[in-house]
Write an enzyme that holds these catalytic residues in place. Structure first.
Site, short mmCIF file in Angstrom:
data_model
loop_
_atom_site.label_atom_id
_atom_site.label_comp_id
_atom_site.label_asym_id
_atom_site.label_seq_id
_atom_site.Cartn_x
_atom_site.Cartn_y
_atom_site.Cartn_z
N LEU A 1 0.83 -1.20 0.00
CA LEU A 1 0.00 0.00 0.00
C LEU A 1 0.87 1.25 0.00
O LEU A 1 1.85 1.35 0.73
CB LEU A 1 -0.91 0.01 1.22
N ASP A 2 0.50 2.20 -0.87
CA ASP A 2 1.18 3.49 -0.91
C ASP A 2 0.47 4.42 0.05
O ASP A 2 -0.66 4.85 -0.20
CB ASP A 2 1.13 4.04 -2.35
N THR A 3 1.12 4.74 1.19
CA THR A 3 0.45 5.55 2.21
C THR A 3 0.23 6.98 1.75
O THR A 3 -0.51 7.72 2.38
CB THR A 3 1.29 5.56 3.50
#
Length: 374
Positions: A332-334
């Site tokens: 996941l790309d925060t």
């Protein structure tokens, strides 16, 4: 816990006592001291512990008067009372312990067997308990479960005549925490001039455990996602971000990149992200405004992206087509505001997208793109 009396037809003046021991903890291999303490206290309160300590032995079974033998009513009363007590005590034993007392005929015999089994001092028994205690670590246990396991071993050693020193017991608890998150409590205890009590240490570790749980469950930025489906582009239609480069020859490397006019004005304020042309790779315009592409392919009409007053670059996570193999792990790309997927089961938190805008992502399969779906 309570008791009741039942009539005794042999000796009406001596009714029999039925003791309810259903609330006594079950005796297992690891809690003899606790079980003994609770059962002993209860029976002393009822005046029946004399059946266990040997102070109230069985009277003779017969009486002889004038050379004539007869049954002794007091013996019958004693046997009945002892059997009632024996049956109640059996109910406080774990099923794995009951076979140990299966050959006992009185409550005292059963009591002595259990004491000999669990409280008999021997070097081998004490060594085994110490080894068990040394192997205990917190791991995935709660603080209460972890410290109770250590306390049980310490109680067993006390019964065997080898009690743990208070400072050694505290050190054993700190050694088994095996979690850096409790380091602040460990440093605080080690910095004291006096030994902390077991109960006080338990309280401090419980408070720290609650703090760790709150920190680990906090989610400052909620993750949202929309479902995606696949569609095929109509012939000669190309989206802004996903056109088939194989349909056109690559631009010559010697071609000078297109530059916007009036870029020499140094007083112009930065306008943020202006896009990057997918054809000539020039910053400041996208494919549908590229003059080189329009001159070379006048019949191609790239899709115009929706207008927006914000120049913030789009942010999204990678999505794959249903025809390709699905990755088992997501990274996941925060920094992304949303994540997309064609399978909602991949996400724990999601909601459908009910707007009119589309999400268009480059594809390596010739004109396939993703779009948001409700």
């Amino acid at each position: 816990m309570g008791g009741a009396t039942i009539p005794n037809d042999i000796e009406p003046t001596h009714p029999l006592i039925v003791v309810d021991l259903t609330n006594i903890i079950k005796l297992k291999n690891t809690n003899y001291l606790s079980w003994k303490l609770q059962l002993e206290s209860t029976l002393i309160g009822y005046g029946l512990f004399k059946f266990l300590d040997g102070s109230h032995a069985a009277p003779p079974s017969t009486l002889t008067t004038n050379n004539v033998s007869s049954s002794n009513p007091a013996y019958t009363t004693w046997v009945r009372q002892d059997k009632l007590l024996f049956g109640s005590m059996i109910g406080t034993l774990d099923s794995s312990i009951v076979p140990l007392v299966s050959r006992a005929t009185t409550t005292k015999e059963a009591w002595d067997i259990l004491a000999h089994t669990f409280a008999r001092h021997s070097r081998g028994h004490a060594k085994l308990v110490k080894a068990n205690m040394k192997s205990i670590t917190k791991g995935t246990q709660t603080i209460t479960e972890y410290m109770n396991a250590i306390r049980i071993c310490a109680d067993q050693l006390a019964v065997l005549g080898e009690p743990y020193k208070p400072d050694d017991l505290i050190e054993r608890v700190l050694e088994g925490l095996d979690d850096d998150k409790y380091q602040s409590v460990i440093d605080s205890v080690n910095g004291r001039d006096t030994v902390i009590s077991f109960d006080e240490l338990h309280e401090k570790l419980l408070i720290k455990e609650v703090s760790i749980r709150k920190t680990s469950t906090s989610t400052p930025l909620p993750v949202t996602a929309h479902a995606t489906t696949t569609r095929s582009h109509p012939p000669n239609t190309y989206s802004t971000d996903s056109y088939n480069r194989n349909s056109f020859p690559n631009p010559p490397k010697s071609a000078a990149p297109y530059k916007k006019h009036n870029q020499t004005n140094t007083n112009t304020k930065p306008q943020g992200y202006q896009g990057k042309c997918q054809w000539c790779h020039t910053l400041g315009h996208s494919l549908y405004r590229c003059p080189i592409f329009q001159e070379k392919f006048p019949n191609a009409k790239p899709t115009l992206p929706p207008s927006s007053t914000s120049q913030r670059p789009p942010q999204a996570h990678v999505a794959t087509t249903a025809a390709t193999s699905q990755p088992t792990n997501w990274l996941l790309d925060t920094g992304a505001s949303h994540h997309v997927t064609h399978d909602l089961s991949n996400l724990s938190l999601h909601h459908p997208y009910d707007g009119t805008e589309e999400i268009v992502i480059g594809s390596a399969h010739g004109g396939t793109s993703y779009q948001g779906s409700n």
